[in-house]
Motif scaffolding. Sequence first.
Motif, PDB file in Angstrom:
ATOM      1  N   UNK A 159     -30.742 -29.916  13.642  1.00 46.08           N
ATOM      2  CA  UNK A 159     -31.917 -28.898  13.380  1.00 46.08           C
ATOM      3  C   UNK A 159     -31.598 -28.032  12.057  1.00 46.08           C
ATOM      4  N   UNK A 160     -32.773 -28.000  11.029  1.00 42.27           N
ATOM      5  CA  UNK A 160     -32.581 -27.133  10.044  1.00 42.27           C
ATOM      6  C   UNK A 160     -33.831 -25.981  10.046  1.00 42.27           C
ATOM      7  N   UNK A 161     -33.525 -24.791  10.249  1.00 42.05           N
ATOM      8  CA  UNK A 161     -34.837 -23.981  10.340  1.00 42.05           C
ATOM      9  C   UNK A 161     -34.645 -22.895   9.134  1.00 42.05           C
ATOM     10  N   UNK A 162     -35.437 -22.965   8.125  1.00 40.38           N
ATOM     11  CA  UNK A 162     -35.393 -22.236   7.044  1.00 40.38           C
ATOM     12  C   UNK A 162     -35.711 -20.599   7.219  1.00 40.38           C
ATOM     13  N   UNK A 163     -35.848 -20.220   8.550  1.00 44.89           N
ATOM     14  CA  UNK A 163     -36.254 -19.044   8.856  1.00 44.89           C
ATOM     15  C   UNK A 163     -35.227 -18.580  10.102  1.00 44.89           C
ATOM     16  N   UNK A 164     -34.029 -18.314   9.891  1.00 44.63           N
ATOM     17  CA  UNK A 164     -33.060 -18.239  11.059  1.00 44.63           C
ATOM     18  C   UNK A 164     -33.432 -16.739  11.518  1.00 44.63           C
ATOM     19  N   UNK A 165     -32.321 -16.557  12.332  1.00 41.97           N
ATOM     20  CA  UNK A 165     -32.383 -15.293  13.012  1.00 41.97           C
ATOM     21  C   UNK A 165     -32.525 -14.001  12.027  1.00 41.97           C
ATOM     22  N   UNK A 209     -37.052 -28.674   9.969  1.00 44.78           N
ATOM     23  CA  UNK A 209     -36.542 -30.084   9.858  1.00 44.78           C
ATOM     24  C   UNK A 209     -35.461 -30.305  11.031  1.00 44.78           C
ATOM     25  N   UNK A 210     -35.989 -31.595  11.638  1.00 48.01           N
ATOM     26  CA  UNK A 210     -35.116 -32.118  12.682  1.00 48.01           C
ATOM     27  C   UNK A 210     -34.560 -33.575  12.556  1.00 48.01           C
ATOM     28  N   UNK A 211     -33.445 -33.729  12.262  1.00 47.64           N
ATOM     29  CA  UNK A 211     -32.764 -35.103  11.989  1.00 47.64           C
ATOM     30  C   UNK A 211     -32.516 -35.625  13.375  1.00 47.64           C
ATOM     31  N   UNK A 212     -33.266 -36.881  13.575  1.00 46.59           N
ATOM     32  CA  UNK A 212     -33.156 -37.280  15.020  1.00 46.59           C
ATOM     33  C   UNK A 212     -33.330 -38.495  15.051  1.00 46.59           C
ATOM     34  N   UNK A 225     -28.081 -26.143  12.955  1.00 47.40           N
ATOM     35  CA  UNK A 225     -27.465 -26.308  14.277  1.00 47.40           C
ATOM     36  C   UNK A 225     -27.497 -27.854  14.717  1.00 47.40           C
ATOM     37  N   UNK A 226     -26.209 -28.092  15.363  1.00 52.07           N
ATOM     38  CA  UNK A 226     -26.301 -29.544  16.050  1.00 52.07           C
ATOM     39  C   UNK A 226     -25.871 -29.139  17.473  1.00 52.07           C
ATOM     40  N   UNK A 227     -25.893 -30.410  18.325  1.00 52.79           N
ATOM     41  CA  UNK A 227     -25.788 -30.279  19.639  1.00 52.79           C
ATOM     42  C   UNK A 227     -27.173 -29.774  20.247  1.00 52.79           C
ATOM     43  N   UNK A 245     -25.686 -36.040   6.278  1.00 55.54           N
ATOM     44  CA  UNK A 245     -26.035 -35.601   7.636  1.00 55.54           C
ATOM     45  C   UNK A 245     -24.845 -35.079   8.239  1.00 55.54           C
ATOM     46  N   UNK A 246     -23.515 -35.670   8.162  1.00 55.24           N
ATOM     47  CA  UNK A 246     -22.532 -34.845   8.420  1.00 55.24           C
ATOM     48  C   UNK A 246     -22.357 -33.501   8.078  1.00 55.24           C
ATOM     49  N   UNK A 247     -22.862 -32.896   7.067  1.00 55.16           N
ATOM     50  CA  UNK A 247     -22.916 -31.569   6.575  1.00 55.16           C
ATOM     51  C   UNK A 247     -23.518 -30.589   7.488  1.00 55.16           C
ATOM     52  N   UNK A 248     -24.532 -31.198   8.216  1.00 53.80           N
ATOM     53  CA  UNK A 248     -25.239 -30.226   9.314  1.00 53.80           C
ATOM     54  C   UNK A 248     -24.749 -30.783  10.715  1.00 53.80           C
ATOM     55  N   UNK A 249     -24.200 -32.030  10.795  1.00 57.96           N
ATOM     56  CA  UNK A 249     -23.789 -32.623  12.245  1.00 57.96           C
ATOM     57  C   UNK A 249     -22.317 -33.308  12.105  1.00 57.96           C
ATOM     58  N   UNK A 250     -21.369 -32.447  12.128  1.00 55.72           N
ATOM     59  CA  UNK A 250     -20.270 -32.870  11.743  1.00 55.72           C
ATOM     60  C   UNK A 250     -19.455 -34.034  12.821  1.00 55.72           C
ATOM     61  N   UNK A 251     -20.024 -34.002  14.085  1.00 53.18           N
ATOM     62  CA  UNK A 251     -19.818 -34.780  15.200  1.00 53.18           C
ATOM     63  C   UNK A 251     -20.339 -36.160  15.127  1.00 53.18           C
ATOM     64  N   UNK A 252     -21.344 -36.285  14.120  1.00 51.23           N
ATOM     65  CA  UNK A 252     -22.021 -37.498  13.710  1.00 51.23           C
ATOM     66  C   UNK A 252     -22.920 -37.871  14.797  1.00 51.23           C
TER      67      UNK A 252
END
Length: 234
Positions: free
Chosen positions: A59-65, A3-6, A72-74, A47-54
């Motif tokens: 990006x939210x990847x359900x299958x992380x490392x 999921x990409x918030x963009x 992730x933000x930035x 949105x601020x919950x995943x991108x605190x710098x607004x």
Amino acid sequence: MIDVYTWPTPNGHKVHIMLEECGLRLGRDWQAHPVNIGAGDQFKPAFLAISPNNKIPALVDPNGPDGQPISLFESGAILVYLASKFGRFLPATDRERFKVLEWLMFQMGGVGPMLGQAHHFRIYAPEKIGYAIDRYTNEARRLYGVMDRQLAHHAHIAGDDYSIADIAIFPWLRSWQNQGIDWADYPRLKAWFDRIAERPAVQRGVAVLADARKPLTDDKSRDILFGKTQYAKR
């Protein structure tokens, strides 16, 4: 599905392009969730919950490392993450990898902020401030010159191979006219720009949500992006 918030801005385009270049396809492997920055969507708690710098993108990847979800933000961090996840566009050897990261940081610390300021004072500022316009237009031209000289020795920004450095820089140069640039002054960079623009994944990436973006001509949008709404305590 990732999921990409963009929103269709240069920083959003970086991530759209990277996903498509890695072989993923919009609607099949990743989903674009619009965050209308002119309407203030970037200040919503979810949105601020995943991108605190607004700021977009996030990006939210359900299958992380570790097999668990990761957010992730930035945009630069997201490019490095995707390069690591898919093994694309970031060299394996230390020497080559650090050269790519060097130019990625050049974009994050120079190209993005300085061209963004050029856009603001040339296009969006409520009053035309000659000093600011000259300062940032001249800095934009200087940065274009740095890249043009780099391309005298390499096929791509960070070396001979296409990398996340190219993906990061390209979207910022699409608004060259707003930055006061004459392409005739940067022939090598213009040739590089045209080659990148022809890549199918790049064309798909910059088309994501393209119809949703409108000119920021109303006072409400300007306040949200540049005025008291942007700087409100949260």
